[in-house]
Write an enzyme that holds these catalytic residues in place. Structure first.
Site, PDB file in Angstrom:
ATOM      1  CD  GLU A 412      42.890   8.622  76.630  1.00  0.00           C
ATOM      2  OE1 GLU A 412      42.286   9.040  75.795  1.00  0.00           O
ATOM      3  OE2 GLU A 412      42.240   7.827  77.399  1.00  0.00           O
ATOM      4  CD  GLU A 504      40.682   9.156  81.733  1.00  0.00           C
ATOM      5  OE1 GLU A 504      41.427  10.138  81.660  1.00  0.00           O
ATOM      6  OE2 GLU A 504      39.897   8.879  80.929  1.00  0.00           O
TER       7      GLU A 504
HETATM    8  C1  GAL Z   1      39.427   8.830  78.099  1.00  0.00           C
HETATM    9  C2  GAL Z   1      39.499  10.425  78.286  1.00  0.00           C
HETATM   10  C3  GAL Z   1      38.739  11.180  78.988  1.00  0.00           C
HETATM   11  C4  GAL Z   1      37.248  10.870  78.696  1.00  0.00           C
HETATM   12  C5  GAL Z   1      37.167   9.230  78.703  1.00  0.00           C
HETATM   13  C6  GAL Z   1      35.647   9.010  78.575  1.00  0.00           C
HETATM   14  O1  GAL Z   1      39.944   8.181  76.957  1.00  0.00           O
HETATM   15  O2  GAL Z   1      40.959  10.627  78.756  1.00  0.00           O
HETATM   16  O3  GAL Z   1      38.969  12.656  78.755  1.00  0.00           O
HETATM   17  O4  GAL Z   1      37.122  11.401  77.240  1.00  0.00           O
HETATM   18  O5  GAL Z   1      38.114   8.753  77.692  1.00  0.00           O
HETATM   19  O6  GAL Z   1      35.624   7.317  78.654  1.00  0.00           O
END
Ligand code: GAL
Length: 812
Positions: A412, A504
């Site tokens: 991100e 993710e």
């Molecule tokens: C994402 C991020 C992670 C964590 C997650 C929580 O955007 O890449 O590190 O913060 O959100 O939902």
């Protein structure tokens, strides 16, 4: 043994483990002194504490809103810490190096007052040569390390502080394989044979050229499979690259189910005498990310069923421990997980060794930010000066691991939205490709399309798609983005020439053992990531029915239903396998650790673990929840996750509450039944035959505790751990699912309590204490062996409960 004891002598006080000397890396983790304070000027000798590394001082501290790490760091303290250790050498005829697997953070290292260097990155492995600064043989040398974690916040999650990974010494002949000096690839792989290409970097630190015989032998199961020998002359002060090609006939391929490993043993001989031996573990496998079929391993389609993991080990904090990492991975493997993403930083080398051995598909990730900060004092502040060196060292260290299948060079990253990000991505790609061309490069981007973030249920409008510049640039080999599962089906339209990985997903939220009354409503907490959240449940709990997620994510079922449908989706990495310290989204204080884990911080599965197990493993699964301890007349939603069966029938005290079948893409079935104390029973059936039965009895008042050790015999090596589960039970031995008793621990014999946790993200008791509350009937105690063989007796007491104890034996 050739090098054993020839050159290095550690004073007895340091209790050096001499059997390790036959390895090239000699453990240098034991027998350090530690001081916590901004300046050494004030330090008296009594202020230094003796300890063994790995060590994390933050985890020993108290939770407080005043700690500048804030919610990201789990409200634990940072600060400045100092470590020192003395040793002697027998002969200075060798080259001596010190290797740190990771120091959080901004470390400075000295030997005998000579400054060796500074390393800001808290996750990178680095080494210094000590030779020029050593005192004459027999005299004491002193290593001093400063770890500076005072500039906070510098992380969005709990980092830990100090020398939290292992330290090694290497004492080498002046002619040796350079550190991380081999690179093994398998350019051709078939069932019949595999070509193994090896590059070896040999360093000659002599003042004259040397002619050496370099032999690499490939071993499998302790037996030599093939070998190759080269004669080379290496000039003084030269680093020479030598290529060797070998063929392995009928190779046993590395796969997630059979992760076969080979070892390449390279020895260097001068005038018939061996001067160095270097071992490289590797695997033989072929793979590709295919536009239609997703991930192909050894010719077969494999869906990546991965989880993201931060590096903390719950109550042990960031201080790495081999057994604790192995346990985490075993718990994941049991669930059916076959992939690990090292979110968002270079992991400890032990994690990768275990992934090689256990069969995980690793996305190895280097950075959470590039030029632009996410927290005030994070890595972006040194990005310009350090990213090239850090990325090079990361790839060079990790590229022989067969478990790694893709490099992620960022998570991100804010610059993905502008041309600067495209330029940086090109630069990073060139760095990676100068060191490894066998794996695709990706970035875990934010959704690269105009997906309205706040409402995941909105149908993605492919006509209006606008790709972010990084995604559109074509620089990345593999399109990876986080969340936005509703856009997955449109991937081939958006990126016709690029394969896809869901870097993710999900960010589901749960507290183990808490359940909302109504389970069939889906909630998005917080409402938006940038607006403070003022909702939620009493006590900062979240229902453990799979019904709550962040708005940028989804419930577990929502994403998995889409992921499983399309072959071209290579797979996913769920946020997260385990809860981690810090980032207690959607809450703030008093919450101090995450709710995202499929497994809680203590290692106890939340219910959705069994949804995955029913989908991802061959095991017969029938899991019913919540529990059966309500008030007479309460309406209770009973869910069942199951597989290998057509239907499940539920009974309350012998009376059927109906037969349920999964319809369409259902992943669970549900009954809404009035509570009636007694027995809840579920029976799954296939073609009318019973597959499994599960029963839950209404528990009475807590009467005692049941102790279960994951292993009752452990190594007497000062490191090994036994994880003891404490279950509160009633007089009949039934688990009490609502018990919150205060538990007191004591220990006798050859062990120490090194961690306690119950999985409650709001608990402020010390992870290092000897008393802890149970959360919904459960608590965990982690016991570490001393170096002396013997017995450990662990006792648990609690007001009003009968004491209980358990024995663990320790053996050399
Ligand atoms: C994402 C991020 C992670 C964590 C997650 C929580 O955007 O890449 O590190 O913060 O959100 O939902």
């Amino acid at each position: 043994m050739i090098l054993g004891g020839l050159f290095l002598f550690i004073s007895c006080a340091d209790k050096q483990d001499l059997h390790q000397v036959s390895e090239r890396n000699i453990s240098f983790s034991d027998g350090w002194s530690f001081y916590l304070g901004d300046s050494l000027k004030a330090a008296q000798s009594k202020d230094w504490r003796k300890l063994d590394l790995p060590h994390d001082w933050s985890i020993e501290g108290a939770f407080s809103q005043d700690n500048p790490a804030d919610l990201g760091g789990g409200y634990l303290p940072g600060g400045m810490g100092w470590y020192k250790k003395s040793f002697k050498t027998e002969s200075t005829n060798k080259q001596l190096f010190i290797q740190f697997d990771g120091v959080y953070m901004d470390s400075d290292v000295w030997i005998n007052g000579h400054f060796l260097g500074n390393r800001p990155n808290g996750y990178i492995t680095f080494e210094y040569e000590l030779t020029p600064f050593l005192n004459p043989e027999g005299e004491t040398n002193e290593i001093l390390v400063k770890a500076n974690n005072s500039n906070q916040p510098n992380s969005r999650w709990y980092s830990g502080s100090g020398i939290y990974r292992n330290v090694w010494l290497k004492s080498l002949d002046k002619l040796h394989v350079a550190s991380w000096g081999t690179y093994i690839t398998t350019p051709e792989v078939s069932q019949e044979s595999a070509k193994v290409a090896l590059e070896i970097k040999v360093a000659n630190q002599y003042k004259e050229s040397k002619t050496a015989t370099i032999t690499t032998t490939i071993l499998h199961g302790g037996r030599a499979v093939t070998s190759n020998t080269s004669e080379v002359t290496i000039n003084q002060n030269e680093n020479k690259n030598i290529s060797q090609n070998l063929t392995v006939e009928k190779p046993k391929l590395w796969s997630v189910d059979q992760p076969t490993l080979y070892t390449a043993v390279t020895d260097i001989k001068v005038d018939g005498a061996v001067v160095d031996i270097y071992k490289t573990t590797f695997g033989i496998r072929s793979f590709q990310f295919d536009l239609e079929k997703g991930f192909i391993l050894n010719g077969e389609q494999v869906k990546i069923k991965g989880v993201c993991m931060h590096h903390d080990l719950g109550p042990l904090g960031a201080a790495i421990n081999y057994r604790a990492i192995e346990r985490q991975l075993q718990i994941m493997k049991e669930m059916g997980v076959n992939g690990i993403r090292t979110a968002h930083n270079p992991p400890t080398p032990e994690l990768l060794d275990l992934c090689d051995q256990m069969g995980f598909i690793v996305m190895d990730e280097s950075f959470d930010m590039w030029n632009n900060t996410k927290t005030e004092h994070d890595y972006a502040t040194v990005w310009k000066e350090w990213h090239k060196k850090d990325l090079e060292d990361f790839i060079t260290r990790d590229r022989n691991h067969p478990s790694i299948f893709m490099w992620s060079v960022g998570n991100e990253i804010q610059e993905q939205w502008n041309e600067q990000g495209v330029a940086t991505a090109k630069e990073l790609k060139a760095i990676v490709q100068s060191l490894d061309t066998t794996r695709p490069i990706t970035v875990a981007m934010n959704p690269p399309v105009n997906m309205p973030n706040a409402d995941v249920t909105t149908q993605f409008d492919v006509e209006k798609a606008s790709l972010n510049p990084l995604a559109a640039s074509g620089v990345l080999d593999l399109i990876g983005y986080n969340y936005a599962h509703n856009t997955f089906p449109y991937h081939q339209q958006n990126f016709p020439n690029k394969p896809f990985i869901a870097t993710e997903t999900t960010s589901g939220l749960q507290t183990r053992g808490y359940y909302d009354v109504k389970s069939d409503t889906i909630k998005r907490w917080p409402v938006r990531w940038d607006i403070p959240f003022d909702g939620g449940n009493p006590g900062n709990t979240v229902s453990a029915y799979d019904q709550v997620s962040t708005p940028w994510g989804s419930t577990h079922e929502e994403t998995w239903k889409i992921m499983k449908k399309y072959d071209f989706l290579s797979g996913l990495y769920i946020w997260t396998g385990f809860d981690y310290i810090g980032e207690p989204t959607p809450y703030v204080w008093p919450s101090r650790s995450s709710y995202f884990g499929i497994v809680d911080l203590a290692g106890f599965p939340k219910d959705v673990y069994y949804m995955y197990q029913s989908e991802w493993t061959d095991k017969d699964v029938l899991h019913i929840f919540p529990h059966w301890n309500y008030t007479e007349g309460d309406s209770v939603d009973i869910w069942a996750y199951f597989n290998h069966a057509d239907e499940v029938e539920l009974f309350v005290n012998g009376t059927s509450k109906g037969v349920k079948k999964k319809e369409g893409d259902d992943l669970h079935v549900m009954w809404r039944v009035p509570f009636e104390a007694g027995t809840l029973k579920a029976v799954s059936r296939k073609d009318g035959q019973v597959v499994l039965e599960k029963e839950i009895k209404t528990a009475g008042e807590p009467a005692t505790v049941k102790l279960t050790a994951d292993r009752t015999s452990i190594s007497a090596d000062g490191k090994d751990l036994s994880f003891i589960t404490v279950d509160v039970v009633d007089a009949e031995g039934n688990f009490v699912p609502t018990a919150q008793n205060q538990l007191n621990f004591s220990i006798e014999g050859e062990g120490a309590i090194v961690g306690v946790a119950n999985g409650d993200p709001t608990n402020h008791e010390s992870f290092k204490g000897t008393s802890h509350k149970a959360l919904n009937g459960k608590c965990l105690m982690v016991v570490q062996a001393t170096k002396k063989e013997g017995e450990i007796k662990i006792n648990v007491s609690s007001d009003g409960l009968k004491d209980a104890s358990i024995l663990v034996t320790t053996k050399k």
